[in-house]
Design a protein around this motif. Structure first.
Motif, PDB file in Angstrom:
ATOM      1  N   THR A  43      50.320-101.274  12.145  1.00  0.00           N
ATOM      2  CA  THR A  43      51.610-101.037  12.798  1.00  0.00           C
ATOM      3  C   THR A  43      51.407-100.553  14.218  1.00  0.00           C
ATOM      4  OG1 THR A  43      52.652-100.465  10.680  1.00  0.00           O
ATOM      5  CG2 THR A  43      53.753 -99.701  12.674  1.00  0.00           C
ATOM      6  N   THR A  44      50.472 -99.642  14.400  1.00  0.00           N
ATOM      7  CA  THR A  44      50.188 -99.087  15.721  1.00  0.00           C
ATOM      8  C   THR A  44      49.661-100.152  16.679  1.00  0.00           C
ATOM      9  OG1 THR A  44      49.717 -96.908  14.750  1.00  0.00           O
ATOM     10  CG2 THR A  44      48.845 -97.338  16.958  1.00  0.00           C
ATOM     11  N   THR A  46      57.453 -95.165  23.217  1.00  0.00           N
ATOM     12  CA  THR A  46      56.334 -94.419  22.635  1.00  0.00           C
ATOM     13  C   THR A  46      56.821 -93.171  21.907  1.00  0.00           C
ATOM     14  OG1 THR A  46      54.863 -95.216  24.393  1.00  0.00           O
ATOM     15  CG2 THR A  46      54.144 -93.282  23.154  1.00  0.00           C
ATOM     16  N   TRP A 101      49.346 -98.231   8.681  1.00  0.00           N
ATOM     17  CA  TRP A 101      49.841 -97.626   9.920  1.00  0.00           C
ATOM     18  C   TRP A 101      48.948 -97.951  11.097  1.00  0.00           C
ATOM     19  CZ3 TRP A 101      54.618 -96.731   9.750  1.00  0.00           C
ATOM     20  CH2 TRP A 101      55.241 -96.153  10.858  1.00  0.00           C
ATOM     21  N   PHE A 150      52.522-102.512  17.578  1.00  0.00           N
ATOM     22  CA  PHE A 150      53.506-101.857  18.438  1.00  0.00           C
ATOM     23  C   PHE A 150      53.018-101.795  19.882  1.00  0.00           C
ATOM     24  CE2 PHE A 150      54.792 -97.956  20.597  1.00  0.00           C
ATOM     25  CZ  PHE A 150      56.171 -98.118  20.615  1.00  0.00           C
ATOM     26  N   LEU A 178      60.059-100.614  12.079  1.00  0.00           N
ATOM     27  CA  LEU A 178      59.749-100.102  13.413  1.00  0.00           C
ATOM     28  C   LEU A 178      59.500-101.263  14.368  1.00  0.00           C
ATOM     29  CD1 LEU A 178      58.697 -98.002  15.549  1.00  0.00           C
ATOM     30  CD2 LEU A 178      56.478 -98.191  14.429  1.00  0.00           C
ATOM     31  N   THR A 185      56.108 -92.085  13.399  1.00  0.00           N
ATOM     32  CA  THR A 185      54.768 -91.772  12.891  1.00  0.00           C
ATOM     33  C   THR A 185      54.733 -90.378  12.274  1.00  0.00           C
ATOM     34  OG1 THR A 185      53.703 -93.220  14.514  1.00  0.00           O
ATOM     35  CG2 THR A 185      52.340 -91.517  13.526  1.00  0.00           C
ATOM     36  N   TYR A 218      58.098 -94.248  18.604  1.00  0.00           N
ATOM     37  CA  TYR A 218      56.951 -94.503  17.728  1.00  0.00           C
ATOM     38  C   TYR A 218      56.364 -93.195  17.194  1.00  0.00           C
ATOM     39  CZ  TYR A 218      52.019 -95.075  16.649  1.00  0.00           C
ATOM     40  OH  TYR A 218      50.789 -94.992  16.044  1.00  0.00           O
ATOM     41  N   GLU A 230      62.101-102.651  17.487  1.00  0.00           N
ATOM     42  CA  GLU A 230      61.611-102.604  18.862  1.00  0.00           C
ATOM     43  C   GLU A 230      61.656-103.972  19.530  1.00  0.00           C
ATOM     44  OE1 GLU A 230      60.980-100.075  20.733  1.00  0.00           O
ATOM     45  OE2 GLU A 230      61.248 -98.577  19.168  1.00  0.00           O
TER      46      GLU A 230
END
Length: 322
Positions: A103-104, A129, A100, A107, A213, A136, A132, A217
Motif C-alpha cells: 500500500t505504501t 501524506t 501495508w 501510494f 486508501l 497508517t 496516509y 486518492e
C-alpha cells in the motif's frame, strides 16, 4: 481529453498551481460527510465481495467437503479446497501479510508521478501524506500496537478470549505472569492457541483499508481523465453548504505520467480485491469478516468524509484532488 467549461451563476473559482476548483452552491440535500454516488458504488464493492465469497464457500462442493477449523480460521491444510485456501500460498505470504508495505509503495508511487500534486513539496503532497499517515496510524492501532496490545487483540480479550495455555494449570505453573501472554503473537510464540473470543478479521481490515486508501486518492485523477464530474459537498467556513468540482487543466497536466502513476496503484488495489475475495471464500467466519469491514470503514470515514463537514480538519488533511 479536454473538457469545456460552462459558466455557472453564483460560482467561485479558486486557482491553484495545477487545478481550478469550482465551488458552487449545493443543489441537492444530503450530509457532506456522506459519499457521493460514485464513492458509494465503490464502497459497495467491499460488502458485495464478502457476500460473494461467503456464498461461494457455502455452495462450493470442495469447500463443503474440506473441514474448517475455527482455531486456525481456515480449512484443514491437508484438505484445502484451493491453492488460495492455504495460508502459505505465495500471495498470502508475500503480498497480504506485507500488505501495508505494498500500500505504501503504491501510494507514494502515485504521489510522485501524478502531476496534479504540483512540483516539489507542494501543499497537496503534504496533505496527501498526512492523510496516509493518519490511515497508517489507524492500521497500527488496530493490528500492531495500541499503547500495548493492538485493538484486535484487546477486542478478543474483551469478548472472553485468551491464550489457550492460560487454561492449562500445568502450563501456567511455569509462567511468572500469566497475563504477559495477551496478544496473538506472544501466545503463538509460546506454543499456545488464541481462542475463545471474537477475532476481527485482520486480513479483511487491511485489504479494505489499503485498497480504499489508494482508490480515494487516485479517484480524482480517474475522474479527470474520463471527464467525469465530481459532486462532493463541503461545509464552508461560514457554515454554508457547497459543491466542489475539480476541473482538468490541459496546460499543466499530461495524461501519460498520470496514467503511469494510476496504473501501478490500480494493479495493487486490484490484487487486494482478489485476495479479499479469497479471504471471504476460505478464511474466517462471516461475522469476523463483517467486523473487519466495519473497522476499516470507520477509519476511512474519519479521513475522507469527516473533513468535508469540518473546515478546520479539512484545512489540515485537505481532500484528494483539491
Amino acid at each position: 481529453m479536454s473538457t469545456r467549461r460552462k459558466p455557472l451563476s453564483n460560482s467561485q473559482f479558486i486557482s491553484t498551481p495545477s487545478t481550478t476548483i469550482k465551488t458552487t452552491p449545493a443543489t441537492r440535500a444530503g450530509a457532506p460527510f456522506l459519499p457521493t454516488r460514485l464513492e458509494a458504488q465503490l464502497l459497495a464493492i467491499y460488502p458485495l465481495t464478502l457476500l460473494l465469497g461467503s456464498v461461494f464457500s457455502v455452495l462450493s462442493p470442495a469447500s463443503r467437503a474440506a473441514p474448517y477449523s475455527a482455531d486456525l480460521q481456515s480449512h484443514d491444510p491437508a484438505f484445502a479446497p484451493s491453492y488460495f485456501a492455504q495460508k502459505k500460498n505465495v500471495f498470502n505470504v508475500y503480498f497480504v501479510k506485507k500488505g501495508w508495505f505494498w500500500t505504501t509503495v503504491a501510494f507514494f508511487a502515485f504521489v510522485a508521478m501524478w502531476p496534479g500534486f504540483g512540483r516539489g513539496v507542494s501543499t497537496k503532497r503534504v496533505r496527501a501524506t498526512l492523510r496516509y499517515l493518519v490511515v497508517t496510524t489507524w492500521w497500527v492501532f488496530v493490528t500492531q500496537w495500541f499503547f500495548g496490545p493492538p485493538l484486535i487483540d484487546r477486542g478478543f480479550r474483551f469478548t472472553g478470549g485468551q491464550c489457550e495455555l492460560l487454561r492449562d494449570p500445568a502450563a501456567r505453573e511455569d509462567m511468572s505472569d500469566t497475563r504477559e501472554y495477551i496478544t496473538a503473537a506472544t501466545c503463538k510464540a509460546v506454543g499456545g492457541v488464541w481462542k475463545g473470543g471474537h477475532d476481527i478479521s485482520g486480513h479483511v481490515f487491511l485489504l479494505i483499508l489499503g485498497s480504499s486508501l489508494l482508490w480515494f486518492e487516485f479517484l480524482p485523477a480517474l475522474t479527470r481523465v474520463e471527464g467525469l464530474r465530481d459532486g462532493r459537498k463541503i461545509v464552508l467556513a461560514d457554515g454554508k453548504l457547497a459543491s466542489v468540482a475539480v476541473e482538468k487543466d490541459p496546460l499543466t497536466e499530461s495524461e501519460e505520467p498520470t496514467t503511469r502513476g494510476v496504473k501501478f496503484s490500480l494493479g495493487v488495489a486490484a490484487l487486494m480485491w482478489w485476495m479479499l475475495l479469497m479471504t471471504a471464500a476460505f478464511f474466517h467466519t462471516w461475522f469476523e469478516k463483517f467486523t473487519g469491514l466495519l473497522v476499516a470503514f470507520w477509519g476511512l470515514w474519519v479521513v475522507y468524509f469527516l473533513p468535508r463537514a469540518n473546515p478546520q480538519l479539512r484545512a489540515v488533511l485537505g481532500m484528494p484532488g483539491v
